[in-house]
Design an enzyme around this catalytic site. Sequence first.
Site, PDB file in Angstrom:
ATOM      1  N   ASP A   1      -7.034   4.033  -4.523  1.00 23.80           N
ATOM      2  CA  ASP A   1      -7.681   3.890  -3.213  1.00 23.80           C
ATOM      3  C   ASP A   1      -8.316   5.263  -2.953  1.00 23.80           C
ATOM      4  O   ASP A   1      -8.574   6.008  -3.917  1.00 23.80           O
ATOM      5  CB  ASP A   1      -6.657   3.490  -2.139  1.00 23.80           C
TER       6      ASP A   1
ATOM      7  N   LYS B   1       0.867  -1.185   0.000  1.00 22.47           N
ATOM      8  CA  LYS B   1       0.000   0.000   0.000  1.00 22.47           C
ATOM      9  C   LYS B   1       0.894   1.222   0.000  1.00 22.47           C
ATOM     10  O   LYS B   1       2.036   1.161   0.471  1.00 22.47           O
ATOM     11  CB  LYS B   1      -0.879   0.022   1.267  1.00 22.47           C
TER      12      LYS B   1
HETATM   13  P1  NDP Z   1     -12.993   7.402  -2.807  1.00 21.66           P
HETATM   14  O1  NDP Z   1     -11.971   8.435  -2.572  1.00 21.66           O
HETATM   15  O2  NDP Z   1     -13.501   7.177  -4.182  1.00 21.66           O
HETATM   16  O3  NDP Z   1     -14.258   7.649  -1.870  1.00 21.66           O
HETATM   17  C1  NDP Z   1     -14.136   7.700  -0.496  1.00 21.66           C
HETATM   18  C2  NDP Z   1     -15.480   8.045   0.106  1.00 21.66           C
HETATM   19  O4  NDP Z   1     -15.411   7.920   1.522  1.00 21.66           O
HETATM   20  C3  NDP Z   1     -15.898   9.491  -0.177  1.00 21.66           C
HETATM   21  O5  NDP Z   1     -17.293   9.577  -0.195  1.00 21.66           O
HETATM   22  C4  NDP Z   1     -15.306  10.222   1.021  1.00 21.66           C
HETATM   23  O6  NDP Z   1     -15.949  11.449   1.318  1.00 21.66           O
HETATM   24  C5  NDP Z   1     -15.541   9.221   2.131  1.00 21.66           C
HETATM   25  N1  NDP Z   1     -14.494   9.355   3.145  1.00 21.66           N
HETATM   26  C6  NDP Z   1     -13.172   9.215   2.971  1.00 21.66           C
HETATM   27  N2  NDP Z   1     -12.498   9.457   4.102  1.00 21.66           N
HETATM   28  C7  NDP Z   1     -13.428   9.780   4.990  1.00 21.66           C
HETATM   29  C8  NDP Z   1     -13.365  10.158   6.343  1.00 21.66           C
HETATM   30  N3  NDP Z   1     -12.183  10.241   6.988  1.00 21.66           N
HETATM   31  N4  NDP Z   1     -14.526  10.414   6.981  1.00 21.66           N
HETATM   32  C9  NDP Z   1     -15.708  10.336   6.321  1.00 21.66           C
HETATM   33  N5  NDP Z   1     -15.826   9.986   5.030  1.00 21.66           N
HETATM   34  C10 NDP Z   1     -14.726   9.728   4.381  1.00 21.66           C
HETATM   35  O7  NDP Z   1     -12.361   6.048  -2.212  1.00 21.66           O
HETATM   36  P2  NDP Z   1     -12.803   4.541  -2.489  1.00 21.66           P
HETATM   37  O8  NDP Z   1     -14.261   4.439  -2.693  1.00 21.66           O
HETATM   38  O9  NDP Z   1     -11.876   3.985  -3.499  1.00 21.66           O
HETATM   39  O10 NDP Z   1     -12.423   3.854  -1.098  1.00 21.66           O
HETATM   40  C11 NDP Z   1     -13.333   3.714  -0.019  1.00 21.66           C
HETATM   41  C12 NDP Z   1     -12.878   2.601   0.905  1.00 21.66           C
HETATM   42  O11 NDP Z   1     -12.807   1.372   0.177  1.00 21.66           O
HETATM   43  C13 NDP Z   1     -11.489   2.773   1.518  1.00 21.66           C
HETATM   44  O12 NDP Z   1     -11.474   2.174   2.798  1.00 21.66           O
HETATM   45  C14 NDP Z   1     -10.591   1.962   0.586  1.00 21.66           C
HETATM   46  O13 NDP Z   1      -9.414   1.552   1.229  1.00 21.66           O
HETATM   47  C15 NDP Z   1     -11.516   0.788   0.295  1.00 21.66           C
HETATM   48  N6  NDP Z   1     -11.230   0.012  -0.891  1.00 21.66           N
HETATM   49  C16 NDP Z   1     -11.108   0.601  -2.120  1.00 21.66           C
HETATM   50  C17 NDP Z   1     -10.870  -0.178  -3.246  1.00 21.66           C
HETATM   51  C18 NDP Z   1     -10.781   0.413  -4.597  1.00 21.66           C
HETATM   52  O14 NDP Z   1     -10.588  -0.349  -5.559  1.00 21.66           O
HETATM   53  N7  NDP Z   1     -10.924   1.717  -4.792  1.00 21.66           N
HETATM   54  C19 NDP Z   1     -10.717  -1.641  -3.149  1.00 21.66           C
HETATM   55  C20 NDP Z   1     -10.960  -2.172  -1.826  1.00 21.66           C
HETATM   56  C21 NDP Z   1     -11.190  -1.357  -0.756  1.00 21.66           C
HETATM   57  P3  NDP Z   1     -15.230  12.825   0.856  1.00 21.66           P
HETATM   58  O15 NDP Z   1     -15.290  12.803  -0.641  1.00 21.66           O
HETATM   59  O16 NDP Z   1     -16.078  13.876   1.477  1.00 21.66           O
HETATM   60  O17 NDP Z   1     -13.838  12.778   1.388  1.00 21.66           O
HETATM   61  O1  2IT Z   2      -7.785  -1.938  -0.860  1.00 21.74           O
HETATM   62  C1  2IT Z   2      -7.725  -2.414  -2.009  1.00 21.74           C
HETATM   63  O2  2IT Z   2      -7.860  -3.621  -2.223  1.00 21.74           O
HETATM   64  C2  2IT Z   2      -7.503  -1.485  -3.124  1.00 21.74           C
HETATM   65  N1  2IT Z   2      -7.449  -0.278  -2.898  1.00 21.74           N
HETATM   66  C3  2IT Z   2      -7.310  -2.008  -4.512  1.00 21.74           C
HETATM   67  C4  2IT Z   2      -5.890  -2.451  -4.737  1.00 21.74           C
HETATM   68  C5  2IT Z   2      -5.564  -2.827  -6.156  1.00 21.74           C
HETATM   69  O3  2IT Z   2      -4.376  -3.118  -6.380  1.00 21.74           O
HETATM   70  O4  2IT Z   2      -6.436  -2.870  -7.025  1.00 21.74           O
END
Ligand code: NDP
Ligand code: 2IT
Length: 452
Positions: free
Chosen positions: A172, A132
């Site tokens: 992420d 990461k």
């Molecule tokens: P994005 O940046 O696309 O979206 C994040 C969302 O969560 C936004 O709505 C954001 O609001 C909100 N958010 C972020 N931080 C906070 C906080 N501290 N308090 C409240 N709301 C918050 O990220 P992703 O959707 O990609 O990721 C979301 C989660 O999923 C994370 O935990 C990530 O690690 C996990 N994840 C992501 C993957 C991926 O492929 N993208 C794969 C597997 C897991 P705002 O815009 O207002 O900040």
């Molecule tokens: O938390 C996760 O699994 C991710 N943000 C995706 C990682 C990836 O390599 O696609």
Amino acid sequence: MPKKPSHHGDLEKFMRGLKRRNPGQPEFYQAVHELMHDIFPFTHDHPSYAADAILERLTEPDRIIIFRVTWEDDQGKAHANRGWRVQFNNSIGPYKGGLRFHPSVNQSILKFLGFEQTFKNSLTGLPMGGAKGGSNFDPKGKSDREIMRFCQAFMSQLAHYIGEDTDVPAGDIGVGSREISYMFGQWKRLENRFAGVMTGKNLAFGGSLVRKEATGYGAVYFAEEMFTQIGGDIEGKTCVVSGSGNVALYCIEKLLHNQAKVVAASDSSGTVHDPDGITWEKFEFLQDLKENRRGRIREYAEKFGCQFVADANPWSIPCDIAFPCATQNELNGADAAQLVKNGVKAVVEGANMPCDPDAIAHFQENKILYAPGKASNAGGVSVSGLEQSQNSLRLSWSREEVDTRLRGIMHDIHKKCIAHGVEPDGSVNYVRGANIGGFIRVADAMLAQGLV
Ligand code: NDP
Ligand code: 2IT
């Protein structure tokens, strides 16, 4: 009476050592404790897995790269941010995991994420190690050119340490297709090569169909598996989703495909409660708001005349299924108690470690179906793995082909959770199932590869 096994004391001693070696890293302790809570009893019954300091080695990243990122804003003012890549474990494949750009990013958070990623990637069955990275850079309010210059500066440092067979970053929080594209462009410029060194790329230059949707879709596929297991389904279920970013949006879309009713979404400014449910028209508005216009969720409430609660999370809204899809520790013990009181049937993590330990304990005590992120959000990295395969083959699979493989992988992860998590009463402890299922493959590889 059989003697009570001593692994509790052993675990506490192990945790004391971990804390001594890693001061001030609470998220990292939390992730390690959650895994080791299941692995200690397992290694007690299977002592070969405790050989060769496997557990100590698993909690020590292979290396952490820390660098300064200097960039210039639109006013010509210079800024210095910090960048990291935590290369946690490459026993079963090249390092793989996302990059996070958020002001809260620090070494503890990236170590917890890299640690979790190692076991998640193992569960997918694909050849991917765990890593990461990211920066404490805040993308909010930055112009497109500022984002580009930051991404270029970040990659100028990171490029030395990644490669298609070494370490393959992805997105992420705060890193989506736009940022991946800018970073990939800079990597290509520096290396004078074109290779699948990042995933989540734009479809025009080697991205995979369904990668954008994969984490959210995968979480819903996992929820379907959990309900099938108990003879139910998710059609008609009332759902609340936290966040409105990449994971949340495509979780909502797949729930709509399944005729479930989604009554809430959120961002860091608050929650919208839409008791009539998100329709296709409303979903398209939300998708455009978040993916293109980068606006705040309040606009959804203003547009569709529903309630916006500033600074609130959605856990007080009654639902059958909760999908925490925003960030770590966004759902605590009090939130869990409220959800259980309101009759929640399942909690499926789209985010990484969104439920804190009190919340997890509460769900388990009340026999709520609870899926930990390392199982239920593995769809994203799975399709990243499929993107790597397509890049190596120099071809692109159809949407149907990728989606079918994603479904298959989520089905297999669910099977592994059952294999290692079934309780005497027939219920499934998905936390234990995912932890042991993920651990075995990494530990087998490490034991086979000797003391490295
Ligand atoms: P994005 O940046 O696309 O979206 C994040 C969302 O969560 C936004 O709505 C954001 O609001 C909100 N958010 C972020 N931080 C906070 C906080 N501290 N308090 C409240 N709301 C918050 O990220 P992703 O959707 O990609 O990721 C979301 C989660 O999923 C994370 O935990 C990530 O690690 C996990 N994840 C992501 C993957 C991926 O492929 N993208 C794969 C597997 C897991 P705002 O815009 O207002 O900040
Ligand atoms: O938390 C996760 O699994 C991710 N943000 C995706 C990682 C990836 O390599 O696609």
